[in-house]
Scaffold this active site. Sequence first.
Site, mmCIF file in Angstrom:
data_model
loop_
_atom_site.group_PDB
_atom_site.id
_atom_site.type_symbol
_atom_site.label_atom_id
_atom_site.label_comp_id
_atom_site.label_asym_id
_atom_site.label_seq_id
_atom_site.Cartn_x
_atom_site.Cartn_y
_atom_site.Cartn_z
ATOM 1 N N LYS A 114 0.839 -1.195 0.000
ATOM 2 C CA LYS A 114 0.000 0.000 0.000
ATOM 3 C C LYS A 114 0.875 1.246 0.000
ATOM 4 C CE LYS A 114 -3.211 0.071 3.090
ATOM 5 N NZ LYS A 114 -4.109 0.279 4.235
ATOM 6 N N LYS A 126 3.294 -2.134 11.309
ATOM 7 C CA LYS A 126 1.971 -2.081 11.953
ATOM 8 C C LYS A 126 2.139 -2.472 13.412
ATOM 9 C CE LYS A 126 -2.451 -1.414 11.124
ATOM 10 N NZ LYS A 126 -3.112 -0.472 10.206
ATOM 11 N N ASP A 166 -5.518 3.610 13.876
ATOM 12 C CA ASP A 166 -6.207 2.515 13.186
ATOM 13 C C ASP A 166 -7.445 2.236 14.038
ATOM 14 O OD1 ASP A 166 -5.995 0.440 10.939
ATOM 15 O OD2 ASP A 166 -6.283 -0.888 12.635
ATOM 16 N N THR A 209 -8.773 8.995 4.682
ATOM 17 C CA THR A 209 -8.991 7.630 4.183
ATOM 18 C C THR A 209 -10.339 7.532 3.472
ATOM 19 O OG1 THR A 209 -7.670 6.836 6.017
ATOM 20 C CG2 THR A 209 -8.914 5.193 4.806
HETATM 21 P P1 NDP Z 1 -12.653 2.824 13.818
HETATM 22 O O1 NDP Z 1 -12.255 2.194 15.095
HETATM 23 O O2 NDP Z 1 -12.814 4.295 13.748
HETATM 24 O O3 NDP Z 1 -14.031 2.167 13.306
HETATM 25 C C1 NDP Z 1 -14.145 0.792 13.081
HETATM 26 C C2 NDP Z 1 -15.582 0.489 12.730
HETATM 27 O O4 NDP Z 1 -15.707 -0.879 12.373
HETATM 28 C C3 NDP Z 1 -16.525 0.707 13.905
HETATM 29 O O5 NDP Z 1 -17.780 1.048 13.414
HETATM 30 C C4 NDP Z 1 -16.547 -0.686 14.543
HETATM 31 O O6 NDP Z 1 -17.723 -0.946 15.287
HETATM 32 C C5 NDP Z 1 -16.495 -1.592 13.333
HETATM 33 N N1 NDP Z 1 -15.828 -2.846 13.680
HETATM 34 C C6 NDP Z 1 -14.583 -3.007 14.183
HETATM 35 N N2 NDP Z 1 -14.315 -4.299 14.402
HETATM 36 C C7 NDP Z 1 -15.429 -4.946 14.043
HETATM 37 C C8 NDP Z 1 -15.784 -6.318 14.019
HETATM 38 N N3 NDP Z 1 -14.925 -7.268 14.448
HETATM 39 N N4 NDP Z 1 -17.018 -6.643 13.555
HETATM 40 C C9 NDP Z 1 -17.883 -5.692 13.116
HETATM 41 N N5 NDP Z 1 -17.596 -4.374 13.123
HETATM 42 C C10 NDP Z 1 -16.398 -4.029 13.566
HETATM 43 O O7 NDP Z 1 -11.601 2.311 12.724
HETATM 44 P P2 NDP Z 1 -11.249 2.925 11.303
HETATM 45 O O8 NDP Z 1 -12.470 3.487 10.676
HETATM 46 O O9 NDP Z 1 -10.050 3.767 11.468
HETATM 47 O O10 NDP Z 1 -10.778 1.623 10.515
HETATM 48 C C11 NDP Z 1 -11.685 0.788 9.789
HETATM 49 C C12 NDP Z 1 -10.905 -0.078 8.826
HETATM 50 O O11 NDP Z 1 -10.167 0.741 7.919
HETATM 51 C C13 NDP Z 1 -9.861 -1.008 9.445
HETATM 52 O O12 NDP Z 1 -9.754 -2.175 8.661
HETATM 53 C C14 NDP Z 1 -8.582 -0.193 9.334
HETATM 54 O O13 NDP Z 1 -7.432 -1.028 9.356
HETATM 55 C C15 NDP Z 1 -8.794 0.409 7.964
HETATM 56 N N6 NDP Z 1 -8.004 1.601 7.673
HETATM 57 C C16 NDP Z 1 -8.093 2.723 8.461
HETATM 58 C C17 NDP Z 1 -7.369 3.843 8.140
HETATM 59 C C18 NDP Z 1 -7.512 5.113 8.896
HETATM 60 O O14 NDP Z 1 -6.936 6.114 8.453
HETATM 61 N N7 NDP Z 1 -8.257 5.173 9.967
HETATM 62 C C19 NDP Z 1 -6.424 3.838 7.003
HETATM 63 C C20 NDP Z 1 -6.476 2.662 6.197
HETATM 64 C C21 NDP Z 1 -7.221 1.581 6.557
HETATM 65 P P3 NDP Z 1 -17.674 -0.865 16.897
HETATM 66 O O15 NDP Z 1 -17.565 0.594 17.214
HETATM 67 O O16 NDP Z 1 -18.934 -1.493 17.340
HETATM 68 O O17 NDP Z 1 -16.442 -1.633 17.296
#
Ligand code: NDP
Length: 444
Positions: A114, A126, A166, A209
């Site tokens: 990436k 990571k 993350d 993102t």
């Molecule tokens: P957040 O913690 O802000 O949000 C994660 C979201 O996904 C929440 O709504 C959470 O729900 C839900 N979630 C997490 N784990 C689970 C699970 N096991 N089952 C169902 N829902 C789940 O994280 P981000 O938005 O930052 O990250 C989301 C994804 O994007 C990840 O894969 C991360 O690695 C990827 N990513 C993030 C970046 C960033 O800049 N933030 C950059 C590139 C990739 P709940 O609140 O109920 O846990």
Amino acid sequence: MSYVDEVIEQVIKQNPAEPEFHQAVKEVLESIRVVVEANEEKYRRDALLERMVNPERQFKFRVPWVDDNGQVHVNTGYRVQFNSAIGPYKGGLRLHPSVNLGIIKFLGFEQIFKNSLTGLPIGGGKGGSDFDPKGKSDREVMAFCQSFMTELCKHIGADTDVPAGDIGTGAREIGYMFGQYKRIRNLYEGVLTGKGLTYGGSLARTEATGYGLLYLTEEMLKTNGHTIAGKTVSVSGSGNVAIYATEKAQQLGAKVVTVSDSTGWVYDPDGIDVAALKEIKEVNRARLTEYKKYRPNSEYHEGRGVWGVKVDIALPCATQNELNLDDAKALVSNGVLAVCEGANMPTTLEATKYLQENGVYFVPGKAANAGGVATSALEMSQNSLRLSWSFEEVDSRLKNIMVGIFHNLDDAAKKYGFEGDYVVGANIAGFEKVAEAMNAQGIV
Ligand code: NDP
């Protein structure tokens, strides 16, 4: 046996009980097979793939902290410094109970390619912990973050390894970690990205993102003769990526009808109210059950279900393996046009294959969500220059980077005879630069 298959077999044998890491290695190596076969003799002699699938270094450490009742808890901290061929290690810190070494290794491995795709000088890494910030007081989160950084600070630095946010690590956690780093190392440097705007953060990093995902999706659709305006979109998750993907999709004229969290999901036929979503998730840190109070016409459902809704574009933005084969079948039978991954590896290998075989445009997370790390790299540049760029400047650089990434992977796919296969395109484009840099730097 082919070199690719040998290395996959070795990875499975040497890293038992790490299924997500196996999955990520398989996806990458299988899709770069054509490049490996063209260079097989040299790559084998140099053990290039073996070096690529083994992290340069990894740390696992104890993180003791005290809760508000005086009880001591012990979590496990991780940092995997996977590959520094093209720049200092860069990649987020995940705080979630599901975190283990295999998850961090899968994320670190993906991050190498990436980061390479962004065209910026950043290597792959990571980290994180099995600590769950949910339901903890601010003081408890601070106690954890300070203890975590007390060990981590020995291994990172602005020119060595620059972690970011993350899942579970947002502005609050980054702030506590930065404070502790500065206190122990007595260095005011850009050692973390995703910082607050008053102490070295970049405008547009919060949005990057999600916005980047939409810039790339828009360019991909345009290249294939479609527009994003007027399309119906499903988003999963309701965290950082999901919120800003929803915001940008609506700004571009699409209608987002779903969001979810780990307990349930919302269907809003009138389009998700982003202001309400931000208040629930960013201000109140509450659950999606609250959404109905803002939008009485919406529906809340317990459990999973987002992928059963009929939409033109699906954007999985929650977590790994959240879109499986049954979900892919439901999307295809509802006539989905495109699936672009906001999360890291949210689509299983079988589901990806099914979508591609059924003519769905599919862009993998390592390209589609690279806007976050790209803007983190822009934050590093601003920190080094001791300057702050305007929102518009960062956002326009982000857009150029995302458009560039799409054409980079589209061209790579075409060059090797896989036109339209954006998984192969992304992996090849990311791999070639890292392989060349590793080759130039000798056997290290
Ligand atoms: P957040 O913690 O802000 O949000 C994660 C979201 O996904 C929440 O709504 C959470 O729900 C839900 N979630 C997490 N784990 C689970 C699970 N096991 N089952 C169902 N829902 C789940 O994280 P981000 O938005 O930052 O990250 C989301 C994804 O994007 C990840 O894969 C991360 O690695 C990827 N990513 C993030 C970046 C960033 O800049 N933030 C950059 C590139 C990739 P709940 O609140 O109920 O846990």
